[in-house]
Scaffold this motif. Structure first.
Motif, short mmCIF file in Angstrom:
data_model
loop_
_atom_site.label_atom_id
_atom_site.label_comp_id
_atom_site.label_asym_id
_atom_site.label_seq_id
_atom_site.Cartn_x
_atom_site.Cartn_y
_atom_site.Cartn_z
N ILE A 49 1.01 -1.26 -0.08
CA ILE A 49 0.08 0.15 -0.04
C ILE A 49 0.75 1.27 0.13
O ILE A 49 0.37 2.38 -0.63
CB ILE A 49 -1.14 0.09 1.33
N GLU A 50 2.06 1.30 0.99
CA GLU A 50 3.08 2.50 0.65
C GLU A 50 3.56 2.77 -0.43
O GLU A 50 3.29 3.97 -0.86
CB GLU A 50 3.89 2.43 1.96
N LEU A 51 3.96 1.62 -1.31
CA LEU A 51 4.54 1.92 -2.47
C LEU A 51 3.38 2.29 -3.54
O LEU A 51 3.82 3.10 -4.28
CB LEU A 51 5.33 0.68 -3.17
N LYS A 93 -16.71 7.59 -8.02
CA LYS A 93 -17.28 6.54 -7.18
C LYS A 93 -18.66 6.02 -8.14
O LYS A 93 -18.46 4.78 -8.33
CB LYS A 93 -17.92 7.24 -5.93
N LYS A 94 -19.19 7.04 -8.79
CA LYS A 94 -20.41 6.48 -9.69
C LYS A 94 -19.82 5.67 -10.77
O LYS A 94 -20.40 4.72 -11.24
CB LYS A 94 -21.22 7.83 -10.20
N LEU A 95 -18.63 5.99 -11.59
CA LEU A 95 -18.15 5.47 -12.64
C LEU A 95 -17.87 3.96 -12.08
O LEU A 95 -17.98 3.14 -13.03
CB LEU A 95 -16.98 6.20 -13.02
N VAL A 96 -17.16 3.83 -10.98
CA VAL A 96 -16.68 2.33 -10.65
C VAL A 96 -18.08 1.52 -10.51
O VAL A 96 -18.03 0.58 -10.71
CB VAL A 96 -15.87 2.68 -9.33
N ASP A 103 -11.87 -3.88 -12.41
CA ASP A 103 -11.21 -4.07 -11.20
C ASP A 103 -9.77 -3.36 -11.54
O ASP A 103 -9.61 -2.85 -12.46
CB ASP A 103 -11.15 -5.62 -10.93
N SER A 104 -9.02 -3.57 -10.35
CA SER A 104 -7.77 -2.87 -10.22
C SER A 104 -6.78 -3.19 -11.24
O SER A 104 -6.01 -2.45 -11.89
CB SER A 104 -7.16 -2.70 -8.83
N ASN A 105 -6.77 -4.43 -11.81
CA ASN A 105 -6.04 -5.20 -12.90
C ASN A 105 -6.44 -4.65 -14.18
O ASN A 105 -5.47 -4.28 -14.89
CB ASN A 105 -6.24 -6.49 -12.52
N GLU A 106 -7.45 -4.58 -14.37
CA GLU A 106 -7.95 -4.11 -15.71
C GLU A 106 -7.60 -2.44 -15.81
O GLU A 106 -7.15 -2.11 -16.72
CB GLU A 106 -9.33 -4.19 -15.91
N MET A 138 -9.91 5.99 -10.44
CA MET A 138 -10.89 4.90 -10.31
C MET A 138 -10.01 3.84 -9.60
O MET A 138 -10.12 3.10 -8.75
CB MET A 138 -11.40 4.34 -11.62
N TYR A 139 -8.74 3.68 -10.03
CA TYR A 139 -7.87 2.62 -9.38
C TYR A 139 -7.50 2.96 -7.75
O TYR A 139 -7.78 2.20 -7.01
CB TYR A 139 -6.48 2.74 -9.91
N CYS A 140 -7.45 4.34 -7.58
CA CYS A 140 -7.41 4.92 -6.37
C CYS A 140 -8.73 4.44 -5.55
O CYS A 140 -8.57 3.93 -4.45
CB CYS A 140 -7.00 6.33 -6.24
N TYR A 141 -9.45 4.72 -6.08
CA TYR A 141 -10.99 4.32 -5.21
C TYR A 141 -11.21 3.18 -5.10
O TYR A 141 -11.44 2.56 -3.88
CB TYR A 141 -12.26 4.96 -5.99
N LEU A 142 -10.89 2.13 -5.99
CA LEU A 142 -11.00 0.70 -5.86
C LEU A 142 -9.80 0.26 -4.71
O LEU A 142 -10.15 -0.78 -3.86
CB LEU A 142 -10.80 0.03 -6.87
N GLU A 143 -8.72 0.99 -4.50
CA GLU A 143 -7.71 0.67 -3.66
C GLU A 143 -7.56 1.32 -2.36
O GLU A 143 -7.07 1.22 -1.52
CB GLU A 143 -6.06 0.68 -4.41
#
Length: 175
Positions: A49-51, A93-96, A103-106, A138-143
């Motif tokens: 998470i820190e990296l 948030k709405k987009l996600v 997902d984050s990988n995608e 979006m990635y940040c929201y998911l993570e």
């Protein structure tokens, strides 16, 4: 926490002081963004998470630098609005939620593809930048990461950094 406008301004001042604006270029900064995206992918795989936070902040710094060069080429361009637009948490948030299969990988794969388009100049820079920033948020929201916080942390680190520009237009950190 500082606003996106304040942080973009501070990063631009830092880049000016370090000679990045004078001796660097957009491609060098986008290649640096690509390198930082690789670090984010590694952090994601290793669940560090820190990296992840460090990488997101560094990605945003290098994009701000690349965007400064683009702004010099495009008359009356104001890309700061793109950074603000892409940070609208409710919209992200709405987009996600509307794309619940994403997902984050995608998203990391999408980010890589957008960045390659930017490097190869296959898309208009402003549109590619917008797509990249929306997807990184979006990635940040998911993570469960706040990209603005990441940018502020990155700025706090680089603002204390000593170094010089090399002949290839890259900032070399002093050890």
């Amino acid at each position: 926490m500082k606003t996106i406008d304040e942080l973009v301004s501070l990063v631009n001042e830092w880049a000016e002081e370090k000679g990045i604006h004078e001796k660097g270029n957009k491609k060098t900064q986008l290649l640096k963004t690509h390198e930082e995206l690789g670090e984010l992918i590694s952090a994601h795989i290793n669940k560090d998470i820190e990296l992840k936070k460090d990488s997101v902040g560094d990605i945003l710094v290098t994009l701000i630098n690349a965007t400064w060069f683009e702004k010099q080429e495009v008359e009356n361009a104001d890309f700061s609005i793109v950074f603000k637009f892409a940070y609208q948490k409710d919209d992200i948030k709405k987009l996600v939620e509307e794309n619940n299969e994403t997902d984050s990988n995608e998203i990391l794969a999408i980010l890589s593809n957008i960045l390659i388009d930017m490097l190869l100049e296959r898309k208009y820079y402003g549109l590619a930048l917008t797509a990249f920033l929306i997807n990184i948020n979006m990635y940040c929201y998911l993570e469960n990461i706040d990209s603005l916080e990441c940018l502020e942390i990155a700025y706090n680190v680089i603002s204390k950094r000593k170094g010089h520009m090399d002949s290839n237009g890259q900032f070399v950190k002093e050890e």
